[in-house]
Design a protein around this motif. Structure first.
Motif, short mmCIF file in Angstrom:
data_model
loop_
_atom_site.label_atom_id
_atom_site.label_comp_id
_atom_site.label_asym_id
_atom_site.label_seq_id
_atom_site.Cartn_x
_atom_site.Cartn_y
_atom_site.Cartn_z
N GLU A 41 8.82 3.29 0.88
CA GLU A 41 8.30 4.58 1.32
C GLU A 41 8.86 4.96 2.69
OE1 GLU A 41 4.00 5.67 0.71
OE2 GLU A 41 4.04 5.64 2.90
N MET A 42 9.04 3.98 3.56
CA MET A 42 9.61 4.24 4.88
C MET A 42 10.99 4.87 4.74
SD MET A 42 8.69 3.63 8.18
CE MET A 42 7.62 2.20 8.20
N GLU A 69 6.33 3.51 -6.76
CA GLU A 69 6.34 4.40 -7.91
C GLU A 69 7.69 5.07 -8.16
OE1 GLU A 69 3.43 7.39 -7.17
OE2 GLU A 69 4.54 8.31 -5.50
N SER A 70 8.55 5.12 -7.15
CA SER A 70 9.89 5.69 -7.31
C SER A 70 10.77 4.84 -8.19
CB SER A 70 10.56 5.87 -5.95
OG SER A 70 10.86 4.61 -5.37
N GLY A 71 10.43 3.56 -8.32
CA GLY A 71 11.26 2.63 -9.07
C GLY A 71 12.49 2.17 -8.32
N LYS A 72 12.57 2.49 -7.03
CA LYS A 72 13.76 2.15 -6.24
C LYS A 72 13.46 1.07 -5.22
CE LYS A 72 15.99 6.68 -6.64
NZ LYS A 72 16.58 7.84 -5.92
N LEU A 115 0.82 -1.20 0.00
CA LEU A 115 0.00 0.00 0.00
C LEU A 115 0.86 1.26 0.00
CD1 LEU A 115 -2.74 -0.92 2.64
CD2 LEU A 115 -2.93 -1.02 0.15
N ASP A 116 0.38 2.27 -0.66
CA ASP A 116 1.03 3.58 -0.63
C ASP A 116 0.47 4.43 0.52
OD1 ASP A 116 2.70 3.29 -2.91
OD2 ASP A 116 0.98 3.64 -4.22
N GLY A 117 1.31 5.29 1.08
CA GLY A 117 0.86 6.25 2.08
C GLY A 117 0.93 5.78 3.51
N TYR A 118 1.00 4.47 3.73
CA TYR A 118 0.97 3.91 5.08
C TYR A 118 2.22 4.27 5.86
CZ TYR A 118 0.30 0.39 8.75
OH TYR A 118 0.14 -0.25 9.94
#
Length: 246
Positions: free
Chosen positions: A127-128, A156-159, A94-97
């Motif tokens: 994302e963290m 989405e960063s591709g990393k 999930l995104d944003g968590y």
């Protein structure tokens, strides 16, 4: 092959995997301890996060005998395994968590965070790392380089996390983690990421404590609650380090 022989063979497999950590990761572990020490001496904290089975590495160094009181585990139950099979797998994508978790746990500039993920590709651990760096925290990745370099990011960063972190420590687990084979058994067996990950995490704690000792600073370490007299000692650390949020 007898059961006894197969067990001995697997024990040697574990030993050989750990030897790869010993031979190759000392420098990275030392760099990680330096970042974490700098956070601790300046009034910051050392956060650790892992989802799925990786949460066990985070839990290993959080509030336990021999554990450093500067450690704060980010351990939301939604990304652990005890509630429902596959829940953590889906949540991890999930995104944003992660951004919200960092806000909830009050991660700030000058803190350090270790993100544990064998594949290092999923949305929450990536994302963290990204959001922690935006906050000015030091980011340490604990991952399998064999696995993570062979897969694309789901973020989405591709990393993947090793491409974001200030320091990356390789747990030397194989791609897919489970890779031990027994003839006649279809599936791979014997995952090693938590085995080496826990050893690495404890090595980091030892390194930080050594630096605190050299600097003649307080070393707040928990004792086993099953030792006589330990409760009063530990309660003092709980009140000092966990009785409030920064």
């Amino acid at each position: 092959m007898t059961t006894k022989t197969e067990v001995k063979k697997f024990l040697n497999y574990l030993s050989n995997t750990w030897e790869q950590v010993v031979q190759n990761e000392e420098k990275s572990i030392d760099k990680a301890t330096e970042l974490i020490f700098d956070s601790c001496k300046d009034g910051g904290r050392f956060y650790i996060f892992g989802s799925g089975h990786s949460h066990m590495v985070a839990e290993e160094i959080y509030i336990r005998a021999g554990g450093l009181a500067y450690v704060k585990g980010i351990l939301p139950p939604e990304v652990m395994l005890h509630q429902m099979p596959n829940k953590s797998t889906y949540m991890e994508r999930l995104d944003g968590y992660a951004k919200n978790m960092l806000s909830l746990y009050k991660v700030e500039a000058g803190d350090s965070i270790m993100v544990v993920s064998n594949s290092g590709r999923n949305n929450i651990p990536v994302e963290m790392c990204i959001e922690a760096k935006k906050l000015g925290a030091n980011v340490i990745a604990l991952t399998s380089m064999e696995h993570t370099q062979s897969v694309s990011s789901r973020h989405e960063s591709g990393k993947n996390i090793y491409e974001i972190a200030d320091v990356t420590i390789d747990n030397h687990a194989p791609k897919g983690d489970a890779a031990y084979r027994i003839e006649g058994v279809e599936a791979d067996l014997g995952p090693t990421s938590d085995f080496t990950g826990i050893g690495i995490a404890q090595s980091v704690i030892i390194g930080v404590i050594s630096r605190l000792k050299e600097a003649e600073l307080e070393i707040p370490v928990f004792k086993s609650s099953n030792l006589d007299g330990a409760d009063e000692y530990n309660d003092r650390l709980f009140n000092q380090y966990y009785g409030y949020w920064k």
